[in-house]
Design a protein around this motif. Sequence first.
Motif, short mmCIF file in Angstrom:
data_model
loop_
_atom_site.label_atom_id
_atom_site.label_comp_id
_atom_site.label_asym_id
_atom_site.label_seq_id
_atom_site.Cartn_x
_atom_site.Cartn_y
_atom_site.Cartn_z
N ARG A 100 0.90 -1.14 0.12
CA ARG A 100 0.01 0.13 -0.13
C ARG A 100 0.95 1.35 0.06
N CYS A 101 2.12 1.29 0.10
CA CYS A 101 3.07 2.28 0.22
C CYS A 101 2.99 3.21 -1.05
N THR A 102 2.62 2.82 -2.23
CA THR A 102 2.64 3.47 -3.36
C THR A 102 1.15 3.73 -3.76
N TRP A 103 0.11 3.59 -2.87
CA TRP A 103 -1.27 4.15 -3.22
C TRP A 103 -1.27 5.63 -3.04
N ASN A 104 -2.26 6.29 -3.31
CA ASN A 104 -2.89 7.73 -2.95
C ASN A 104 -2.96 7.50 -1.36
N HIS A 105 -2.38 8.78 -0.65
CA HIS A 105 -2.44 8.73 0.63
C HIS A 105 -2.87 10.00 1.07
#
Length: 253
Positions: A100-105
């Motif tokens: 999930r580190c490269t999702w939109n945050h």
Amino acid sequence: SITTFVSSSPAPLTKLDPIQYPNAKCLDGTNAGYYYSESIVVEDKLKWVIYLNGGGECDQKESCESQLTSALGSSNYFENESDMSSWYLASDYCPYNPGRCTWNHVMDPYCTQDLHSGQVIEPTEDQWGLYFSGHHVFTSILDELDQKENSLLDATDIILSGTSAGGIGVWMNVDYLADRYPNATVTAATVAGFYFYATYYNGTNHTDAGGMADFRETAWPETYKLYNAYVDQDCKAANIDNPSICMISNQSY
């Protein structure tokens, strides 16, 4: 190919426009805001993690007013940027948050002290003149994200997460989120968000509860009224005589 990030980067603060979002206020009436980092990975452009920050809650005048000189009660104390590595499931630090580190945050920094549930628009003496508007802040942030070029309206996956007070807020807001984005898979993932009725220890060598919020069963109806709380609507319909029980997970779950 998907890039793996091994170091974190800061996300900038966006203040919510008080004209466009007049109800999105911090406890002291200042306009709230959020931190946002857009995915730069094509495969993850439609995947989002929205993180509700923790920071306790208040239900007494003195303890609420004590937060007005901090970021937990006023956006005047918000940092201009936030280190995403500490955002748990919204972290951009891949060793901590693989997958999930490269999702939109997105992070709601939490300046309302109401478990992200409040719907107070015009505070009265009953609220000591303070704005418990956490649900309005949440929905206003969503309104902003809908308008971005990489719009939340196009999302395929949304995780709503939070810690402690933010974790409690997840339970009250996740079905709203799912109803609002019916084309996305919406998931609740709380961290330290499973709370239940609790009473104070009054036995030998007990200490004073101080400013701790009151989690006794008898206290929740007043807390619900104080915040004008938004709760899970199915839970509310099933407990119309006492919707305050929907504020914590042992009921709303």
